[in-house]
Design a protein around this motif. Structure first.
Motif: not given
Ligand SMILES: *[C@@H]1O[C@H](CO)[C@@H](O)[C@H](O)[C@H]1NC(C)=O
Ligand SMILES: *[C@@H]1O[C@H](CO)[C@@H](O)[C@H](O)[C@H]1NC(C)=O
Ligand SMILES: *[C@@H]1O[C@H](CO)[C@@H](O)[C@H](O)[C@H]1NC(C)=O
Length: 325
Positions: A43-44, A252-254, A258-260, A269-270
């Motif tokens: 998820p974003s 930018t991707a990170a 969603k925070k993990f 993931i980023a």
């Protein structure tokens, strides 16, 4: 009949306990996992979730654009480790021909005494970047991200090395590796370095593992939070190096996912979202290799396991004298 039903009840109880134990160990969860290769999705999130204030910005550190910025994730109370790092691998006047700089990333504490010590330390060394969040293990993702944001805003360095405060680092080998990642530790003479000038570099110890599904694990993760059978490939978060291009893409991707809470997985993931290639290097160690004199550490770039700063200082000094650090 009475005898039979009590035996029956006992069997049911035993089976129940076995099922409970298997469930506890996450056996059943594995059957419900989705295939990572086919189904991976994540998820974003909102960049505003990562809006933390910089209390101290160490803005003078990178007044000159360095070749390498060493960004140490430290915990408030570890002042001894920071002092040893300042005079060993974090020493910023180390080389006359290569500019390196160092900062320490810290959160905040509600203890006035710790707060006072950090303020003193910061005015003395001017190398503290302090962020307004509660500094705990599961807030490491925030620390790493805010370190990246600081780096992009305040430090125009060519390479950025993110590292924990319980590491041994050979700054010399790190520079050698960054200049020529695919050939390290062999050096290529006669061929111009800078092969990575235009491409991205995001490197460290790369691995891909399944999530922990047993409930007592520190790293337990429920299916509802992450349903796949594997993590994406990721780099051990204790030590990794990036060039500026890769840092910008990764950050930018990170901030858009969603925070993990596990920062290494989060960056994995980023990196996948940003299409960044992870570069693996065996010379980034998570388990400390046995030290048998400087030559046993000749090619090591970084190693975890140096909680004891006296030991770090001694080993590092020996390796430096031998020309390996
Ligand atoms: C960095 O912090 C100093 C001291 O608090 C402050 O004066 C300065 O404006 C800050 N720099 C930036 C770019 O925010
Ligand atoms: C992480 O930091 C935030 C902001 O300071 C705080 O509200 C939260 O309790 C912290 N989380 C953990 C797990 O400590
Ligand atoms: C990554 O690659 C995929 C497939 O090639 C593409 O759809 C996507 O837009 C790329 N993402 C970024 C951030 O470049």
């Amino acid at each position: 009949m009475g005898w039979y039903s009590s035996k029956y009840a006992k069997n049911v109880a035993v089976i129940g306990i076995i099922i409970y134990i298997l469930d506890y160990f996450g056996i059943f969860k594995h059957y419900h996992e989705l295939d990572f290769q086919r189904h991976f999705d994540y998820p974003s999130g909102r960049p505003s979730d990562y809006d933390y204030t910089l209390i101290k910005n160490a803005s003078e550190v990178c007044e000159v654009s360095p070749r390498l910025a060493i960004i140490v994730k430290s915990a408030l109370q570890n002042i001894n480790r920071r002092n040893v790092i300042r005079r060993t691998w974090g020493y910023d006047r180390r080389f006359s021909d290569v500019q390196i700089r160092r900062v320490f990333l810290l959160g905040v504490s509600d203890d006035p005494k710790t707060d006072y010590i950090v303020r003193e330390e910061s005015s003395k060394f001017k190398d503290i970047v302090q962020i307004d969040f509660v500094d705990t293990y599961f807030n490491n993702t925030i620390k790493t991200l805010m370190g990246m944001q600081w780096a992009l805003k305040y430090c125009n360095s060519e390479y950025f090395f993110f590292v924990d405060d319980d590491y041994y680092v050979s700054t010399k080998n790190l520079l050698k590796f960054a200049n020529n990642p695919s050939f390290y530790p062999k050096s290529r003479q006669n061929i111009a370095a800078q092969e990575h000038e235009d491409s991205d570099l995001f490197a460290g110890f790369v691995l891909q593992t399944p999530p922990h599904r047993h409930k007592f694990s520190k790293w337990y993760i429920p299916l509802s939070e992450y349903p796949f059978d594997l993590w994406p490939p990721y780099i051990t978060a204790g030590a990794f190096v990036l060039n500026r291009n890769a840092l910008l893409k990764l950050f930018t991707a990170a901030i858009n996912i969603k925070k993990f809470r596990f920062d290494d997985i989060f960056l994995g993931i980023a990196a996948l979202k940003a299409n960044l290639t992870l570069t693996h290097c065996e010379m980034f160690y998570f388990n400390k290799p046995k030290y048998e004199g400087p030559s046993s550490y000749q090619n090591i770039v970084a190693s975890h396991g140096f909680q004891n700063s006296k030991e770090l200082e001694q080993i590092w000094n020996e390796c430096r004298s031998a020309g390996y650090a």
